[in-house]
Design a protein around this motif. Structure first.
Motif, PDB file in Angstrom:
ATOM      1  N   LEU A  33       0.832  -1.199   0.000  1.00 28.72           N
ATOM      2  CA  LEU A  33       0.000   0.000   0.000  1.00 28.72           C
ATOM      3  C   LEU A  33       0.869   1.252   0.000  1.00 28.72           C
ATOM      4  O   LEU A  33       1.626   1.483   0.938  1.00 28.72           O
ATOM      5  CB  LEU A  33      -0.901  -0.001   1.242  1.00 28.72           C
ATOM      6  CG  LEU A  33      -1.785  -1.246   1.442  1.00 28.72           C
ATOM      7  CD1 LEU A  33      -2.500  -1.172   2.782  1.00 28.72           C
ATOM      8  CD2 LEU A  33      -2.772  -1.396   0.299  1.00 28.72           C
ATOM      9  N   GLN A  34       0.735   2.079  -1.025  1.00 31.52           N
ATOM     10  CA  GLN A  34       1.539   3.288  -1.110  1.00 31.52           C
ATOM     11  C   GLN A  34       0.847   4.466  -0.450  1.00 31.52           C
ATOM     12  O   GLN A  34      -0.291   4.372   0.023  1.00 31.52           O
ATOM     13  CB  GLN A  34       1.874   3.618  -2.563  1.00 31.52           C
ATOM     14  CG  GLN A  34       0.731   4.129  -3.384  1.00 31.52           C
ATOM     15  CD  GLN A  34       1.173   4.738  -4.715  1.00 31.52           C
ATOM     16  OE1 GLN A  34       0.574   5.699  -5.179  1.00 31.52           O
ATOM     17  NE2 GLN A  34       2.202   4.214  -5.356  1.00 31.52           N
ATOM     18  N   GLY A  35       1.557   5.594  -0.386  1.00 36.15           N
ATOM     19  CA  GLY A  35       1.005   6.797   0.209  1.00 36.15           C
ATOM     20  C   GLY A  35       0.122   7.561  -0.764  1.00 36.15           C
ATOM     21  O   GLY A  35       0.211   7.393  -1.974  1.00 36.15           O
ATOM     22  N   ALA A  61       2.490  -4.338   3.738  1.00 35.20           N
ATOM     23  CA  ALA A  61       3.548  -3.329   3.813  1.00 35.20           C
ATOM     24  C   ALA A  61       2.984  -2.008   3.327  1.00 35.20           C
ATOM     25  O   ALA A  61       2.283  -1.953   2.314  1.00 35.20           O
ATOM     26  CB  ALA A  61       4.742  -3.744   2.960  1.00 35.20           C
ATOM     27  N   GLY A  62       3.267  -0.935   4.061  1.00 34.87           N
ATOM     28  CA  GLY A  62       2.690   0.347   3.694  1.00 34.87           C
ATOM     29  C   GLY A  62       3.611   1.517   3.944  1.00 34.87           C
ATOM     30  O   GLY A  62       4.565   1.439   4.718  1.00 34.87           O
ATOM     31  N   SER A  64       3.113   5.881   4.526  1.00 34.81           N
ATOM     32  CA  SER A  64       2.216   7.006   4.730  1.00 34.81           C
ATOM     33  C   SER A  64       0.807   6.525   5.050  1.00 34.81           C
ATOM     34  O   SER A  64       0.619   5.755   5.972  1.00 34.81           O
ATOM     35  CB  SER A  64       2.263   7.918   3.498  1.00 34.81           C
ATOM     36  OG  SER A  64       1.775   9.207   3.807  1.00 34.81           O
ATOM     37  N   ILE A  65      -0.219   6.942   4.297  1.00 36.42           N
ATOM     38  CA  ILE A  65      -1.575   6.485   4.599  1.00 36.42           C
ATOM     39  C   ILE A  65      -1.671   4.973   4.408  1.00 36.42           C
ATOM     40  O   ILE A  65      -2.492   4.304   5.059  1.00 36.42           O
ATOM     41  CB  ILE A  65      -2.618   7.223   3.730  1.00 36.42           C
ATOM     42  CG1 ILE A  65      -4.030   7.046   4.312  1.00 36.42           C
ATOM     43  CG2 ILE A  65      -2.562   6.736   2.289  1.00 36.42           C
ATOM     44  CD1 ILE A  65      -4.242   7.677   5.664  1.00 36.42           C
ATOM     45  N   GLY A  66      -0.832   4.418   3.541  1.00 35.77           N
ATOM     46  CA  GLY A  66      -0.793   2.969   3.380  1.00 35.77           C
ATOM     47  C   GLY A  66      -0.344   2.280   4.654  1.00 35.77           C
ATOM     48  O   GLY A  66      -0.797   1.168   4.965  1.00 35.77           O
ATOM     49  N   ALA A  67       0.542   2.933   5.424  1.00 36.88           N
ATOM     50  CA  ALA A  67       0.975   2.368   6.696  1.00 36.88           C
ATOM     51  C   ALA A  67      -0.164   2.364   7.703  1.00 36.88           C
ATOM     52  O   ALA A  67      -0.290   1.437   8.520  1.00 36.88           O
ATOM     53  CB  ALA A  67       2.158   3.164   7.244  1.00 36.88           C
ATOM     54  N   VAL A  68      -1.018   3.387   7.664  1.00 37.87           N
ATOM     55  CA  VAL A  68      -2.171   3.435   8.566  1.00 37.87           C
ATOM     56  C   VAL A  68      -3.130   2.293   8.260  1.00 37.87           C
ATOM     57  O   VAL A  68      -3.530   1.527   9.155  1.00 37.87           O
ATOM     58  CB  VAL A  68      -2.898   4.792   8.445  1.00 37.87           C
ATOM     59  CG1 VAL A  68      -4.208   4.770   9.231  1.00 37.87           C
ATOM     60  CG2 VAL A  68      -2.003   5.920   8.932  1.00 37.87           C
ATOM     61  N   ASN A  69      -3.527   2.145   6.997  1.00 37.05           N
ATOM     62  CA  ASN A  69      -4.424   1.059   6.626  1.00 37.05           C
ATOM     63  C   ASN A  69      -3.801  -0.304   6.924  1.00 37.05           C
ATOM     64  O   ASN A  69      -4.478  -1.232   7.372  1.00 37.05           O
ATOM     65  CB  ASN A  69      -4.776   1.145   5.136  1.00 37.05           C
ATOM     66  CG  ASN A  69      -5.764   2.254   4.833  1.00 37.05           C
ATOM     67  OD1 ASN A  69      -6.644   2.564   5.636  1.00 37.05           O
ATOM     68  ND2 ASN A  69      -5.618   2.875   3.671  1.00 37.05           N
ATOM     69  N   ALA A  70      -2.487  -0.414   6.685  1.00 35.93           N
ATOM     70  CA  ALA A  70      -1.788  -1.674   6.934  1.00 35.93           C
ATOM     71  C   ALA A  70      -1.815  -2.033   8.415  1.00 35.93           C
ATOM     72  O   ALA A  70      -2.069  -3.177   8.800  1.00 35.93           O
ATOM     73  CB  ALA A  70      -0.344  -1.577   6.441  1.00 35.93           C
TER      74      ALA A  70
END
Length: 399
Positions: A33-35, A61-62, A64-70
């Motif tokens: 998941l990217q930002g 793996a994420g 930015s916002i991908g890290a939040v969803n991850a």
């Protein structure tokens, strides 16, 4: 399984261990998941689609916002994913109404830009708030001097939605990327080597100059998207078996020519973020195909050459694991301009979510393409194209 069987491109796995509703699953399934800020609700739709299709995710793996969803899905059991994701996205879009859908793109664009302007003025509930004093007037080296907004509200939001013990000891591996400000070095925090908490997720999304850096172990960290907006390289470098990767891109490499200054801003972001993502994707697949070709040639050599030093060196180079990469790219609407990544209205969030859900449904309708590769142990990348559906990728030729 013996090491030479699991690592050799010449002896691919032909019997996947698991079966989803729509396709067989290899040793590992990863979600990348990217930002992209407000566009992250598209990722939530993709996650819902994967869950509906019965596709088990082993690694997320994420950035930015991908890290939040991850972190939300890594920190909750699958039966609570939708509840928790919906709680996050409902909260961060609660300040702006769900506007009626107007048939006129110019009206939609006006409302879109107005909503983004409100975010700049008032912040996002449960995410960040504007600082009362501009950073130029704040004491040097303090968080207030290093950003326009305060991201403290995100601490409570994430702690409410995520079980950090499950993140670090549960069945799903989590990786999030951030940048060390002093050295400029990019790093992935990974639950196989690190104990991840709210700081790591916030660091991955600390995009300057809007949001402040986050301190971890005496170092200050910024958004990982400054270096690379996709965690794909980290996943591929550390895979341990045949892998299926769903990469969710929030910026499209191809788009129409800009007509307005807002179109220019949007196109600049798309090229800046998608070019790095596509370059990494193309290079990964290129290397895998080259190594598979080397393995095929080595398999034709007479047995007595197996101990030749040059043959051994080539065999080591060719020792790779198959990867199938499914790339899902968000395609912006005509009324979405350069502020699409910080337009947190409820209406737009809902539309992004539904677009992600539809993308997975469309991809699964042609899952036989990917299934064939999984069954034969081949490597390939696939793009979900607006008109053609799921098709094999061609280097430097996205949809």
């Amino acid at each position: 399984m013996a090491d030479d069987e699991s690592r050799s491109a010449a002896k691919p796995r032909r019997a996947p261990r698991r079966q989803s509703k729509r396709m067989p699953l290899p040793d590992q399934v990863a979600l990348v998941l990217q930002g992209g800020g407000a566009l992250g609700s598209y990722q939530a739709g993709v996650i819902q689609g994967l869950a509906d299709a019965g596709i088990e995710i082993d690694w997320v793996a994420g950035i930015s916002i991908g890290a939040v969803n991850a972190a939300i899905i890594a920190g909750n059991p699958p039966e609570r994913w939708m509840e928790r994701l919906k709680a996050f996205w409902d909260k961060v879009t609660s300040a702006l109404p769900s506007f009626p859908i107007f048939p006129n793109d110019y009206i939609r664009e006006f409302l879109h830009e107005w909503s983004a302007g409100m975010v700049l003025t008032t912040g996002v509930p449960g995410f960040f708030t504007p600082r009362p004093v501009p950073p130029t007037f704040a004491q040097a080296s303090t968080p207030a001097a290093l950003s326009f907004y305060d991201s403290t509200p995100l601490v409570e939001t994430l702690n409410e939605l995520i079980d950090w013990d499950r993140v670090n000891h549960g069945p799903m591996r989590l990786s999030v990327g951030a940048v060390d400000i002093e050295s400029g070095n990019f790093r992935f925090f990974d639950t196989t080597t690190d104990t991840i908490d709210v700081r790591h997720i916030m660091a991955s999304g600390a995009l300057p100059p809007g949001l402040p850096p986050v301190e971890i172990d005496g170092k200050l960290w910024w958004d990982g998207g400054l270096v690379s907006n996709t965690p794909l390289g980290h996943v591929i470098d550390n895979q341990t078996g045949q892998i299926l990767v769903f990469q969710v891109d929030l910026f499209s490499a191809a788009a129409e020519l800009p007509r307005t200054i807002m179109d220019v801003m949007a196109r600049e972001k798309e090229i800046r973020f998608s070019s790095r993502t596509r370059a990494i994707s193309d290079e990964v697949i290129k290397q895998r195909m080259e190594r598979e070709a080397i393995a095929k040639v080595l398999a034709k050599l007479p047995p007595e050459m197996a101990d030749d030093p040059d043959v051994k060196a080539l065999a080591e180079i060719a020792r790779e694991l198959p990867i199938n990469l499914v790339q899902l790219i968000y395609r912006a609407n005509a009324w979405e301009g350069g502020s699409r990544d910080f337009e947190f209205s409820a209406r737009t969030m809902h539309e992004h979510w539904q677009a992600g859900l539809a993308a997975i449904d469309q991809a699964m309708s042609n899952a036989q393409l990917v299934t064939e590769n999984i069954l034969t142990g081949a490597t390939a990348a696939f793009d979900l194209c607006p008109q053609a559906g799921l098709k094999r990728s061609a280097p430097h030729q996205p949809c």
